[in-house]
Design a protein around this motif. Structure first.
Motif, PDB file in Angstrom:
ATOM      1  N   VAL A 292       0.892  -1.084  -0.074  1.00  0.00           N
ATOM      2  CA  VAL A 292       0.048  -0.320  -0.005  1.00  0.00           C
ATOM      3  C   VAL A 292       0.700   1.220  -0.034  1.00  0.00           C
ATOM      4  O   VAL A 292       0.621   2.319  -0.609  1.00  0.00           O
ATOM      5  N   TYR A 293       2.071   1.253   0.639  1.00  0.00           N
ATOM      6  CA  TYR A 293       3.150   2.276   0.334  1.00  0.00           C
ATOM      7  C   TYR A 293       3.247   2.907  -0.813  1.00  0.00           C
ATOM      8  O   TYR A 293       3.771   4.018  -1.253  1.00  0.00           O
ATOM      9  N   ALA A 294       2.989   1.985  -1.928  1.00  0.00           N
ATOM     10  CA  ALA A 294       3.284   2.524  -3.338  1.00  0.00           C
ATOM     11  C   ALA A 294       2.171   3.557  -3.509  1.00  0.00           C
ATOM     12  O   ALA A 294       2.539   4.285  -4.820  1.00  0.00           O
ATOM     13  N   ALA A 295       1.329   3.735  -2.886  1.00  0.00           N
ATOM     14  CA  ALA A 295       0.324   5.027  -3.290  1.00  0.00           C
ATOM     15  C   ALA A 295       0.970   6.165  -2.997  1.00  0.00           C
ATOM     16  O   ALA A 295       0.683   7.177  -3.773  1.00  0.00           O
ATOM     17  N   GLY A 296       2.009   6.317  -2.094  1.00  0.00           N
ATOM     18  CA  GLY A 296       2.673   7.639  -1.985  1.00  0.00           C
ATOM     19  C   GLY A 296       3.246   8.158  -3.318  1.00  0.00           C
ATOM     20  O   GLY A 296       2.961   9.145  -3.809  1.00  0.00           O
ATOM     21  N   PRO A 297       4.018   7.373  -3.874  1.00  0.00           N
ATOM     22  CA  PRO A 297       4.530   7.814  -5.252  1.00  0.00           C
ATOM     23  C   PRO A 297       3.440   7.979  -6.366  1.00  0.00           C
ATOM     24  O   PRO A 297       3.566   9.032  -7.055  1.00  0.00           O
ATOM     25  N   ALA A 298       2.413   7.326  -6.484  1.00  0.00           N
ATOM     26  CA  ALA A 298       1.496   7.527  -7.415  1.00  0.00           C
ATOM     27  C   ALA A 298       0.841   8.771  -6.974  1.00  0.00           C
ATOM     28  O   ALA A 298       0.444   9.490  -7.958  1.00  0.00           O
ATOM     29  N   LEU A 299       0.402   9.261  -5.956  1.00  0.00           N
ATOM     30  CA  LEU A 299      -0.197  10.434  -5.688  1.00  0.00           C
ATOM     31  C   LEU A 299       0.559  11.478  -5.813  1.00  0.00           C
ATOM     32  O   LEU A 299       0.442  12.587  -6.180  1.00  0.00           O
ATOM     33  N   ALA A 300       1.847  11.336  -5.892  1.00  0.00           N
ATOM     34  CA  ALA A 300       2.792  12.402  -5.728  1.00  0.00           C
ATOM     35  C   ALA A 300       2.724  12.916  -7.314  1.00  0.00           C
ATOM     36  O   ALA A 300       3.258  14.024  -7.472  1.00  0.00           O
ATOM     37  N   ALA A 301       2.647  11.817  -8.122  1.00  0.00           N
ATOM     38  CA  ALA A 301       2.627  12.214  -9.696  1.00  0.00           C
ATOM     39  C   ALA A 301       1.560  13.063 -10.138  1.00  0.00           C
ATOM     40  O   ALA A 301       1.645  13.789 -10.995  1.00  0.00           O
ATOM     41  N   ALA A 302       0.381  13.162  -9.235  1.00  0.00           N
ATOM     42  CA  ALA A 302      -0.878  13.665  -9.466  1.00  0.00           C
ATOM     43  C   ALA A 302      -0.744  15.310  -9.347  1.00  0.00           C
ATOM     44  O   ALA A 302      -1.301  16.139 -10.086  1.00  0.00           O
ATOM     45  N   ARG A 303       0.161  15.828  -8.445  1.00  0.00           N
ATOM     46  CA  ARG A 303       0.310  17.184  -8.151  1.00  0.00           C
ATOM     47  C   ARG A 303       1.349  17.927  -8.221  1.00  0.00           C
ATOM     48  O   ARG A 303       1.671  18.914  -8.439  1.00  0.00           O
ATOM     49  N   GLY A 304       2.478  16.866  -8.031  1.00  0.00           N
ATOM     50  CA  GLY A 304       4.192  17.268  -7.711  1.00  0.00           C
ATOM     51  C   GLY A 304       4.794  17.547  -9.101  1.00  0.00           C
ATOM     52  O   GLY A 304       4.560  16.981  -9.987  1.00  0.00           O
ATOM     53  N   PRO A 305       5.927  18.127  -8.818  1.00  0.00           N
ATOM     54  CA  PRO A 305       6.779  17.920 -10.032  1.00  0.00           C
ATOM     55  C   PRO A 305       7.254  16.649 -10.274  1.00  0.00           C
ATOM     56  O   PRO A 305       7.368  15.670  -9.026  1.00  0.00           O
ATOM     57  N   VAL A 306       8.082  16.206 -11.380  1.00  0.00           N
ATOM     58  CA  VAL A 306       8.654  14.836 -11.402  1.00  0.00           C
ATOM     59  C   VAL A 306       9.585  14.495 -10.381  1.00  0.00           C
ATOM     60  O   VAL A 306       9.480  13.405 -10.039  1.00  0.00           O
ATOM     61  N   ARG A 307      10.479  15.327  -9.905  1.00  0.00           N
ATOM     62  CA  ARG A 307      11.490  15.117  -8.834  1.00  0.00           C
ATOM     63  C   ARG A 307      10.834  14.618  -7.502  1.00  0.00           C
ATOM     64  O   ARG A 307      11.411  14.025  -6.759  1.00  0.00           O
ATOM     65  N   LEU A 308       9.561  15.128  -7.586  1.00  0.00           N
ATOM     66  CA  LEU A 308       8.739  14.655  -6.204  1.00  0.00           C
ATOM     67  C   LEU A 308       8.601  13.228  -5.939  1.00  0.00           C
ATOM     68  O   LEU A 308       8.700  12.571  -4.984  1.00  0.00           O
ATOM     69  N   VAL A 309       8.387  12.509  -7.037  1.00  0.00           N
ATOM     70  CA  VAL A 309       8.042  11.089  -7.208  1.00  0.00           C
ATOM     71  C   VAL A 309       9.038  10.327  -6.375  1.00  0.00           C
ATOM     72  O   VAL A 309       8.866   9.356  -5.800  1.00  0.00           O
ATOM     73  N   PRO A 310      10.493  10.476  -7.171  1.00  0.00           N
ATOM     74  CA  PRO A 310      11.413   9.651  -6.641  1.00  0.00           C
ATOM     75  C   PRO A 310      11.547   9.793  -5.095  1.00  0.00           C
ATOM     76  O   PRO A 310      11.874   9.043  -4.257  1.00  0.00           O
ATOM     77  N   ALA A 311      11.366  11.134  -4.600  1.00  0.00           N
ATOM     78  CA  ALA A 311      11.755  11.545  -3.357  1.00  0.00           C
ATOM     79  C   ALA A 311      10.559  10.890  -2.543  1.00  0.00           C
ATOM     80  O   ALA A 311      10.952  10.169  -1.531  1.00  0.00           O
ATOM     81  N   VAL A 312       9.390  10.953  -2.876  1.00  0.00           N
ATOM     82  CA  VAL A 312       8.321   9.947  -1.825  1.00  0.00           C
ATOM     83  C   VAL A 312       8.533   8.643  -2.024  1.00  0.00           C
ATOM     84  O   VAL A 312       8.359   7.677  -1.172  1.00  0.00           O
ATOM     85  N   SER A 313       9.074   8.234  -3.370  1.00  0.00           N
ATOM     86  CA  SER A 313       9.288   6.604  -3.421  1.00  0.00           C
ATOM     87  C   SER A 313      10.325   6.369  -2.308  1.00  0.00           C
ATOM     88  O   SER A 313      10.317   5.059  -1.675  1.00  0.00           O
ATOM     89  N   VAL A 314      11.472   7.045  -2.267  1.00  0.00           N
ATOM     90  CA  VAL A 314      12.444   6.622  -1.087  1.00  0.00           C
ATOM     91  C   VAL A 314      11.890   6.536   0.132  1.00  0.00           C
ATOM     92  O   VAL A 314      12.097   5.699   0.897  1.00  0.00           O
ATOM     93  N   VAL A 315      10.785   7.564   0.460  1.00  0.00           N
ATOM     94  CA  VAL A 315      10.186   7.600   1.825  1.00  0.00           C
ATOM     95  C   VAL A 315       9.448   6.456   1.778  1.00  0.00           C
ATOM     96  O   VAL A 315       9.501   5.736   2.929  1.00  0.00           O
ATOM     97  N   ALA A 316       8.936   6.129   0.909  1.00  0.00           N
ATOM     98  CA  ALA A 316       7.892   4.740   0.932  1.00  0.00           C
ATOM     99  C   ALA A 316       8.842   3.589   1.190  1.00  0.00           C
ATOM    100  O   ALA A 316       8.276   2.585   1.845  1.00  0.00           O
ATOM    101  N   MET A 317      10.047   3.393   0.532  1.00  0.00           N
ATOM    102  CA  MET A 317      10.713   2.281   0.569  1.00  0.00           C
ATOM    103  C   MET A 317      11.117   2.127   1.891  1.00  0.00           C
ATOM    104  O   MET A 317      11.083   1.125   2.475  1.00  0.00           O
ATOM    105  N   ALA A 318      11.660   3.318   2.522  1.00  0.00           N
ATOM    106  CA  ALA A 318      12.191   3.090   3.939  1.00  0.00           C
ATOM    107  C   ALA A 318      11.314   2.837   4.910  1.00  0.00           C
ATOM    108  O   ALA A 318      11.384   2.103   5.791  1.00  0.00           O
ATOM    109  N   VAL A 319       9.849   3.299   4.660  1.00  0.00           N
ATOM    110  CA  VAL A 319       8.890   2.913   5.803  1.00  0.00           C
ATOM    111  C   VAL A 319       8.606   1.638   5.547  1.00  0.00           C
ATOM    112  O   VAL A 319       8.326   0.835   6.460  1.00  0.00           O
ATOM    113  N   CYS A 320       8.459   1.092   4.169  1.00  0.00           N
ATOM    114  CA  CYS A 320       8.229  -0.511   4.013  1.00  0.00           C
ATOM    115  C   CYS A 320       9.339  -1.162   4.528  1.00  0.00           C
ATOM    116  O   CYS A 320       8.889  -2.110   5.450  1.00  0.00           O
ATOM    117  N   VAL A 321      10.402  -0.808   4.595  1.00  0.00           N
ATOM    118  CA  VAL A 321      11.597  -1.767   5.414  1.00  0.00           C
ATOM    119  C   VAL A 321      11.534  -1.548   6.702  1.00  0.00           C
ATOM    120  O   VAL A 321      11.471  -2.601   7.464  1.00  0.00           O
TER     121      VAL A 321
END
Length: 166
Positions: free
Chosen positions: A40-69
């Motif tokens: 479910v943490y994959a929802a973070g990067p998906a939502l980041a794409a809806a409103r933020g710049p492209v660089r926000l998506v990988p940043a949120v992804s790093v957070v999602a992966m860290a939280v997942c681990v």
């Protein structure tokens, strides 16, 4: 308080994905290892794409992966196949979301260009009506045919003639 949090999340592009991942984190910790909400943490990067710049998506992804681990480690799921599946899901969603954010950003830039052209055209075509022509007082109001631009309606012009304003 929850409404204020929602309004903040909608105003700041990075906030909504983090709020959604925070909710998933709370539910994941509360339900324990039996529900396994790591993907479910994959929802973070998906939502980041809806409103933020492209660089926000990988940043949120790093957070999602860290939280997942971190959640996997704290619940004894570290190294299990489900954790790796969740990390791969986050990675794939990140790639797709980055592409979507790039396409959205390109379309937004194109729209801004079109609006600038329309505004320039409006400034050229619709010179302000003078307040008076001879003894006649004039007033004008303009309503555009489109909400996105100010162009698209009837043309108007006031001119003086030998019989008065026309």
């Amino acid at each position: 308080m929850p409404f204020r949090l929602f309004r903040t999340a909608m105003a700041v592009p990075a906030a909504l994905p983090l709020v959604v991942m925070g909710i998933a984190l709370v539910v994941d910790v509360a339900t324990g290892a039996q529900f396994n909400l790591l993907p479910v943490y994959a929802a973070g990067p998906a939502l980041a794409a809806a409103r933020g710049p492209v660089r926000l998506v990988p940043a949120v992804s790093v957070v999602a992966m860290a939280v997942c681990v971190a959640v996997a480690a704290s619940s004894g799921r570290l190294g299990y196949a489900r954790m790796y599946v969740a990390l791969i899901a986050i990675l794939y969603v990140t790639l797709a979301a980055s592409y979507a954010a790039w396409v959205r950003g390109r379309a937004e830039r194109r729209l801004v260009d079109v609006q600038e052209v329309a505004n320039t055209l409006e400034d050229v075509l619709f010179a302000p009506v003078p307040p008076m022509i001879g003894p006649a007082r004039l007033a004008a109001s303009y309503v555009s045919a489109s909400r996105a631009t100010r162009v698209g309606g009837d043309l108007y012009k006031a001119v003086a003639s030998s019989r008065g304003a026309v």
